[in-house]
Enzyme design. Sequence first.
Site, mmCIF file in Angstrom:
data_model
loop_
_atom_site.group_PDB
_atom_site.id
_atom_site.type_symbol
_atom_site.label_atom_id
_atom_site.label_comp_id
_atom_site.label_asym_id
_atom_site.label_seq_id
_atom_site.Cartn_x
_atom_site.Cartn_y
_atom_site.Cartn_z
ATOM 1 N N GLU A 135 0.839 -1.203 0.000
ATOM 2 C CA GLU A 135 0.000 0.000 0.000
ATOM 3 C C GLU A 135 0.864 1.238 0.000
ATOM 4 O O GLU A 135 2.042 1.207 0.375
ATOM 5 C CB GLU A 135 -0.975 -0.050 1.171
ATOM 6 C CG GLU A 135 -0.691 0.768 2.383
ATOM 7 C CD GLU A 135 0.667 0.536 2.985
ATOM 8 O OE1 GLU A 135 1.297 1.557 3.315
ATOM 9 O OE2 GLU A 135 1.126 -0.610 3.116
ATOM 10 N N GLU A 160 4.552 -0.455 1.275
ATOM 11 C CA GLU A 160 4.835 -0.820 -0.128
ATOM 12 C C GLU A 160 4.856 -2.326 -0.346
ATOM 13 O O GLU A 160 5.234 -2.794 -1.413
ATOM 14 C CB GLU A 160 6.211 -0.314 -0.612
ATOM 15 C CG GLU A 160 6.498 1.129 -0.480
ATOM 16 C CD GLU A 160 7.935 1.463 -0.919
ATOM 17 O OE1 GLU A 160 8.649 0.568 -1.404
ATOM 18 O OE2 GLU A 160 8.315 2.626 -0.778
#
Length: 658
Positions: free
Chosen positions: A482, A625
Amino acid sequence: SSASTCTAGSGAAAEAVAPDPAVQVEADESVAADEPVAADEPAADDAPRADEAAEATEAGGPGAVDEGAGAPAAEEPAPRGPAAPGYDEAEREAVHRLMRDRRDIRNGFRPDPIPHEVLLRVLEAAHTAPSVGHSQPWDFVIIRSEETRTRVHELAQRQREVYAQSLPRARAKQFRELKIEAILDTPVNIVVTADPTRGGRHTLGRHTQPQMAPYSSALAVENLWLAARAEGLGVGWVSFFDERELVCSLDLPDHLEVVAYLCVGYVDEFPEEPELARAGWSKRRPLSWVVHEESYGRRALPGAEPHDLLAETLAEIRPLDARALGEAWERQKRMTKPAGALGALEILAAQLCGLSRTCPPPVPEPAAVAIFAGDHGVHARGVSPWPREVTAQMVQNFLAGGAVCNAFATQVGAEVCVVDVGVAADLPPGDGLLPRKVRPGTDDFTVGPAMTREEAVRALEVGIETARDLVSAGNRALLTGEMGIANTTVAAALTAVWTGADPAEVTGRGTGVDDAGHAHKVDVVRRALEFHRPDPTDPLGVVAAVGGLEHAALAGFILGGASLRVPVILDGVSAGAAALIARAIAPEAVSVCVAGHRSAEPGHMAALAALGLRPLVDLDLRLGEGTGALLALPVVQSAARALREVATFDAAGITDKN
Ligand SMILES: Cc1cc2nc3c(=O)[nH]c(=O)nc-3n(C[C@H](O)[C@H](O)[C@H](O)COP(=O)(O)O)c2cc1C
């Protein structure tokens, strides 16, 4: 601009064509005056024969009369005759069988020559294809010469290499085993071209969509393919070419486009399944995923009630398979190692068996990390030292391959896919970017709901569809990632709702706020929760009140993975919060989750404890991430591989302790 903006030409153009109501009335009247009085009545020559009408009535076809309805009133128009008949059942079945049996063939070609009359029948079928404005833009160049085929084969080989280089390692390994052309193994190659100039400048329908010319040629290819199958001829479509290079190499006129390069010949067999599906490269998508009633997203097969994607997904989530779990524990006891010596990996290996319903389970590769990106209205409260624009900038960095997640993905051989579910900027299209914006960022949840319930559902659906796409594309492990400046504030609020912890216990420093900043962040979370008083038994209500678009999408991604029985490796604190959402919607969904790592954010451990998950990697990461999930991937794969490859005491002839 928002996700739902439609642009239908320029304003000036729209004005120019806007009908004048007065003109419209006149035009309508003139059309009515010109029309024949009884346009519906069939002319004498077209009138259906009585026996045809009777047949249609018996079959309950469109010409059937409802007996209970009585005779039509005198002033009603004469009833239309029966609709044109379709094929009888046997013929219809033959047509459908042909379409089911058609295969793309690359293996098992025979050198046997193709008789001229057979090839002619196949080409005639191709030539009857529909085409834009009846322009028939195709030509068929038959290639038999070994010299030409060798030249073309070299071009394809080169493109194969280029493609292989572009693949993540696990995919490249799979690809190495695949045959993607049979140029030299087939007696005949057929080049199907499209001439975009054929029919002159007024070709009906092509003026709005020039791509209709190559589409028409593609339809000719399908006709050819089906007719060839009926003759027992295999066809393999090769698209590993630089199209201009191929035009040049084949000495084709420059204005032609190559639509297809086909390898044709007799074969040993026609496999029942697509070769790519048999090789585990891809999966067939069910029809129910792709049929929408009236509006996109309202999925329904004809005659069935429209179903909502979330409800359908939840209905497919089942617990781990007890038999496979039992077999896993049994086998692990017999493996050549002291019982329990693989610690938590044994639990993980059993989980993978329960998920896949097989022991040993498949190694979860290839794998893909989906990075859901979104912005947050609460950023305006000063909860992050980073400007909001960084979300969009980092998305570009992921796509360019310059972020930590890219380095880790390369290391572990995974694919990176970025999903814009709510970035507050228009992102240019890019390779690997899925544009699925529900809205450009949420609202500030300290003064109102972050989003509507409907938007929360749409974001969940984005996650479900991403899981479906990645699994259909052959991935056997899904990793969460994310990106969203201020999203640890949102994760803290969500985590507090479902763990019951005080905001001070679950709010961390995110991208690095100082002590004062941290105290302020805790206060923001506390105020939001006091303002909304979210009800943990109403997960969509919680997401709408204090959630984030990427958190909702991540929850959908987990639910999608659960419905498809593919392990979902969770990254850090946002994934933990998303798993709490998913669990509140479907408790069984946690059984697909593997906690990839333990984040340095305090809310993460609270979430994992509530979920009953043990993190695999613990390195004080707090990046997001998908980095923690990526590091955990080889651990998960090792757990499966151990179960697959380690010998048992009996098989290896080693004496067990007892
Ligand atoms: C436009 C198009 C291009 C294709 N290009 C290739 C190709 O370059 N190499 C290959 O092996 N198969 C190619 N295929 C075949 C597909 O892989 C195949 O149609 C798909 O896997 C489904 O299998 P089936 O055709 O047997 O049902 C192509 C198919 C189409 C429609």
